[in-house]
Scaffold this motif. Structure first.
Motif, PDB file in Angstrom:
ATOM      1  N   THR A 222       0.844  -1.194   0.000  1.00 55.63           N
ATOM      2  CA  THR A 222       0.000   0.000   0.000  1.00 55.63           C
ATOM      3  C   THR A 222       0.879   1.245   0.000  1.00 55.63           C
ATOM      4  N   PHE A 224       1.324   5.098   1.069  1.00 57.14           N
ATOM      5  CA  PHE A 224       0.896   6.161   1.974  1.00 57.14           C
ATOM      6  C   PHE A 224       1.647   7.436   1.607  1.00 57.14           C
ATOM      7  N   GLU A 430      -4.016   0.481   8.455  1.00 57.54           N
ATOM      8  CA  GLU A 430      -4.816   1.460   7.714  1.00 57.54           C
ATOM      9  C   GLU A 430      -5.929   2.048   8.573  1.00 57.54           C
ATOM     10  N   SER A 436      -3.367   7.312  10.590  1.00 53.49           N
ATOM     11  CA  SER A 436      -4.037   7.944   9.456  1.00 53.49           C
ATOM     12  C   SER A 436      -4.190   9.450   9.632  1.00 53.49           C
ATOM     13  N   LEU A 441      -3.895   7.617   2.839  1.00 51.62           N
ATOM     14  CA  LEU A 441      -3.932   6.308   2.201  1.00 51.62           C
ATOM     15  C   LEU A 441      -4.278   6.449   0.724  1.00 51.62           C
TER      16      LEU A 441
END
Length: 451
Positions: A222, A224, A430, A436, A441
């Motif tokens: 993922t 970020f 996440e 966060s 994201l």
């Protein structure tokens, strides 16, 4: 997404490798590398300087052939544990077409499709007995005329810095720069200064981790984004009043991410009394620490894993404390220490090296987190004649690979962290509110203007 492979071929060097260069000796740090391909993807939109794809294809392949004459080991194959046979077998080259425009693909970025742009599965460990090409390339043409140049680089002799050096040469040749402006690689300094050795029996630790711990798992990658505002807020939070040294962006981001990755990994163990130690590995560039004879054009895996023990890390752990441990640990790896590795053939087998690598933690099933930075290497400056890349990417989707790795890359908005974790732990990360708050994201806005 539909992708259609339109051609497969092998690109060989324009000129045969001279007999005196037929064998390339690897360096000590090449020998430590696992046998897998690491990826890089460069996106370019169609510009007025970009002709039809047939001309672009001809230009890319011709300049690649020229580049392989300069980077001749990349056209060879590994002959044994210590050498590459520079036999001019060439690099694998694939072309493919997509039913997406480049704008549709990257706004927002389709991370789940990134691996389909690559010529092979990235970061999948291959047996050393298998004879593999050093370089795989796939050029993807979008229906708008934009392209994505994707490389999978065998870690045998290339690290990210060496990969970028090759791409600088290839892109310069493709752009038609004069010969005197084409940088030349240095193939000799790494193996001359750090000759390869048989590493059998090196102290247990991250350099020689036991097979039971070195297990590929079902992971997801993922992206970020830490934009400028987030970085400016995180930096003061990482400052320690007891020292005058300023916290670097890498220190602030890596310790912040490390804390939350560790917590995500630990959550599944929260019901038991045992706590797993957290081992953090920072893969650092030896070139920057050594200076001469090394430069950005020195080819090889001039990398060293600095191992840190973050004992009893939890949600109340102050990032300042992690930065302090990081500074102390990395501070031990000076130019003088690497000179000892060079001059003392027994150093890697010594108790001192075992202590630096925290060998005792291997038996305690540690959570191992790996961090490295590709910031300021030069990937975002690569111009094949159509301008600089719109965007850089690594990989995406799900795959069997080693978990808990983070690669930093620069972008116009700040710093991107490409994080690979087991899927269940990534979901925890996440959804972490504290994380966060700073980490966006997979944001849709890449601040890219399409012409």
């Amino acid at each position: 997404m539909e992708i259609n492979i339109t051609s497969r071929e092998t690109i060989k060097p324009l000129l045969p490798t001279p007999n005196e260069n037929k064998t390339h000796k690897l360096c000590l740090f090449d020998v430590f590398q696992q046998n897998f391909y690491f990826p890089i993807i460069l996106f370019y939109h169609k510009t007025k300087d970009m002709q039809g794809f047939s001309q672009v294809s001809t230009q890319l392949k011709k300049s690649l052939s020229e580049a392989l004459s300069i980077f001749y080991p990349l056209a060879g194959r590994r002959s044994d544990f210590f050498n590459i046979n520079c036999n001019d077998e060439g690099a694998f080259y694939i072309e493919a077409s997509l039913n997406f425009t480049i704008e549709e693909f990257i706004n927002p970025p389709k991370l789940e499709f990134l691996n389909k742009l690559l010529p092979c599965e990235p970061n999948k460990t291959q047996p050393f007995q298998q004879v593999l090409p050093q370089l795989l390339i796939q050029v993807n043409i979008f229906k708008c005329g934009g392209i994505a140049i994707c490389l999978c680089n065998l870690h045998t002799m290339l690290d990210a810095c060496s990969c970028c050096a090759f791409l600088k040469t290839w892109s310069s040749l493709c752009k038609g720069l004069p010969k005197e402006e084409i940088s030349q690689p240095d193939f000799s300094s790494a193996s001359s200064f750090f000759p390869p050795r048989n590493i059998f029996g090196v102290r247990d630790g991250v350099l020689n981790i036991k097979p039971g711990l070195n297990k590929e798992k079902n992971c997801t990658t993922t992206r970020f984004l830490f934009n400028t505002n987030a970085i400016n807020e995180l930096m003061p939070m990482s400052e320690n009043d007891e020292t005058s040294s300023k916290t670097t962006c890498y220190q602030a981001l890596s310790t912040f991410i490390c804390k939350h990755m560790a917590m995500a990994c630990m959550e599944e163990y929260s019901s038991c009394d045992c706590t797993r130690p957290v081992v953090v590995v920072h893969v650092v560039d030896i070139r920057r620490r050594m200076g001469e004879p090394f430069s950005q054009d020195s080819i090889g895996n001039l990398l060293w894993p600095i191992v840190l023990n973050y004992d009893k890390i939890n949600m109340n752990t102050d990032v300042k404390d992690l930065v302090r441990i990081m500074r102390e640990g990395i501070g031990k790896f000076t130019k003088e220490l690497f000179l000892r590795m060079q001059s003392d053939a027994g150093f890697l087998w010594s108790d001192e090296c075992g202590e630096l690598m925290h060998e005792g933690l291997v038996e305690k099933n540690p959570i191992v987190l790996v961090f490295t930075s590709w910031v300021n290497i030069g990937f975002n400056e690569l111009d094949f004649g159509w301008g600089k890349p719109l965007w850089l990417a690594l990989r995406g989707g799900n795959q069997e690979t080693m978990p808990n790795a983070t690669v930093f890359m620069e972008t116009k908005e700040g710093i991107e962290a490409w994080v690979t974790m087991e899927q269940k732990n990534m979901a925890i990360l996440e959804n972490n509110v504290d994380f966060s708050r700073f980490a966006l994201l997979n944001p849709s806005a890449l601040n890219i203007k399409f012409i």
